[in-house]
Design an enzyme around this catalytic site. Structure first.
Site, PDB file in Angstrom:
ATOM      1  N   ARG A 115       0.811  -1.215   0.000  1.00 52.65           N
ATOM      2  CA  ARG A 115       0.000   0.000   0.000  1.00 52.65           C
ATOM      3  C   ARG A 115       0.848   1.270   0.000  1.00 52.65           C
ATOM      4  O   ARG A 115       0.538   2.242  -0.698  1.00 52.65           O
ATOM      5  CB  ARG A 115      -0.965  -0.017   1.191  1.00 52.65           C
ATOM      6  N   LYS A 150       2.154  25.109  -3.124  1.00 52.35           N
ATOM      7  CA  LYS A 150       0.897  24.513  -2.656  1.00 52.35           C
ATOM      8  C   LYS A 150       0.994  22.997  -2.755  1.00 52.35           C
ATOM      9  O   LYS A 150       0.353  22.355  -3.588  1.00 52.35           O
ATOM     10  CB  LYS A 150      -0.279  25.070  -3.458  1.00 52.35           C
ATOM     11  N   LYS A 182       5.215  39.507  -1.802  1.00 54.04           N
ATOM     12  CA  LYS A 182       3.792  39.362  -2.066  1.00 54.04           C
ATOM     13  C   LYS A 182       3.020  40.590  -1.571  1.00 54.04           C
ATOM     14  O   LYS A 182       3.607  41.501  -0.971  1.00 54.04           O
ATOM     15  CB  LYS A 182       3.280  38.073  -1.424  1.00 54.04           C
ATOM     16  N   GLU A 212       5.201  40.367  -6.617  1.00 55.82           N
ATOM     17  CA  GLU A 212       3.841  40.095  -7.072  1.00 55.82           C
ATOM     18  C   GLU A 212       3.086  41.414  -7.205  1.00 55.82           C
ATOM     19  O   GLU A 212       3.116  42.245  -6.297  1.00 55.82           O
ATOM     20  CB  GLU A 212       3.141  39.188  -6.062  1.00 55.82           C
ATOM     21  N   ASP A 233      -0.592  38.612 -10.775  1.00 54.98           N
ATOM     22  CA  ASP A 233      -1.547  37.804 -10.021  1.00 54.98           C
ATOM     23  C   ASP A 233      -2.979  38.077 -10.450  1.00 54.98           C
ATOM     24  O   ASP A 233      -3.475  39.208 -10.336  1.00 54.98           O
ATOM     25  CB  ASP A 233      -1.394  38.095  -8.527  1.00 54.98           C
TER      26      ASP A 233
END
Length: 294
Positions: A115, A150, A182, A212, A233
């Site tokens: 598994r 992510k 960001k 960004e 973005d």
């Protein structure tokens, strides 16, 4: 002919396996999660220690293979005497019914490792397969399809490698390999100029700085500071085309946000250099793979 784990896992692609020092903690955690405190109580009850077997690990649908390095290490950690024959190595394209590899050795060992091996190969092949779909959709357009941060906690190294096996590229691997300014960094710094000046003062000579921006006005503010790249973005297609004209090749432009397989070609047509897609890792469906006794 059957091979040991080290020889087998290095076949099939020009992209080498991840070093064991990276793989081992991930694989150990996966095995420990499955085996718990008592091991495989079903196998212990049913299978004699001397029972030997041979198995084929097969694709049950078409896709791109990934994760053999982790899967073979999982088997090796259970039993270093298991032998592998790789038929379709990492990066190989397979169709339903194709044998990815065969394994020979102790039945008890194989049943304990099964598994965990399938989890690694299914998950990572799913990422490689989805990436290949996106890469194929923009083939010949000179744009990079890139993964993001992510990723599944603890699995980033494996998932980023799976993206590469599918033909994609990488955004940052972590917070430490490049600077990405960001929107919240800009808000906390006060202005784009302040953020860029502080980043430039702190950056080592090999550190890339990307910023960004959410609007064309922010893009105009950022361009005079010559960042290594600018992340556009959630720009509309019209604004992406305008951004490419404004930048005039001064810096690398990366489009991100809202990218789907339906619109990725149109985004590539705007002339951006990179398209980053979180879905490559956070939304990929596992490839259906199975283990059959021979």
């Amino acid at each position: 002919m059957p091979q040991n784990r080290t020889a087998a896992s290095s076949r099939g692609t020009t992209l080498p396996p991840l070093p064991d020092i990276i793989l081992e903690p991930i694989v150990k955690l996966a095995l420990a999660e499955d085996l718990g405190a008592a091991g495989d109580v079903t196998t212990d009850a049913l299978i004699d220690p001397e029972t030997q077997g041979k198995w084929a690990l097969r694709a049950r649908e078409a896709g791109v293979v990934a994760g053999l390095d982790a899967a073979t290490l999982a088997a090796y950690m259970i039993d270093p005497d298991l032998q592998f024959t790789i038929n379709a190595g990492d990066g190989a394209r397979v169709k339903a019914g194709d044998t990815i590899m065969t394994i020979e050795g102790s039945a008890r060992s194989m049943l304990m490792a099964e598994r965990t091996m399938l989890n690694f190969i299914g998950r990572l092949s799913g990422i490689a397969t989805l990436t290949a779909v996106y890469v194929g959709a923009v083939d010949g357009m000179g744009v990079i399809i890139a993964s993001t941060r992510k990723t599944t906690p603890g699995m980033r190294a494996l998932e980023k490698r799976a993206v590469k096996l599918g033909g994609g590229g990488a955004h940052r691997y972590g917070l430490d390999d490049a600077m990405l300014i960001k929107d919240n960094h800009i808000a906390a710094s006060g202005t784009i100029a302040n953020a860029m000046q502080r980043a430039r003062a702190a950056a080592a000579h090999l550190t890339c700085i990307e910023i960004e921006v959410d609007t064309l006005d922010q893009l105009k503010q950022a361009l005079p500071h010559a960042p290594s790249a600018i992340l556009l973005d959630n720009f509309s297609l019209t604004d992406l085309r305008t951004a490419v004209k404004l930048a005039k090749g001064q810096t690398l432009l990366e489009a991100s946000g809202g990218i789907t397989i339906e619109n990725v070609f149109a985004v590539a047509e705007t002339g951006v250099d990179v398209i980053s897609i979180g879905a490559l890792t956070h939304s990929a469906r596992s490839l259906d793979v199975g283990l059959d006794a021979l």
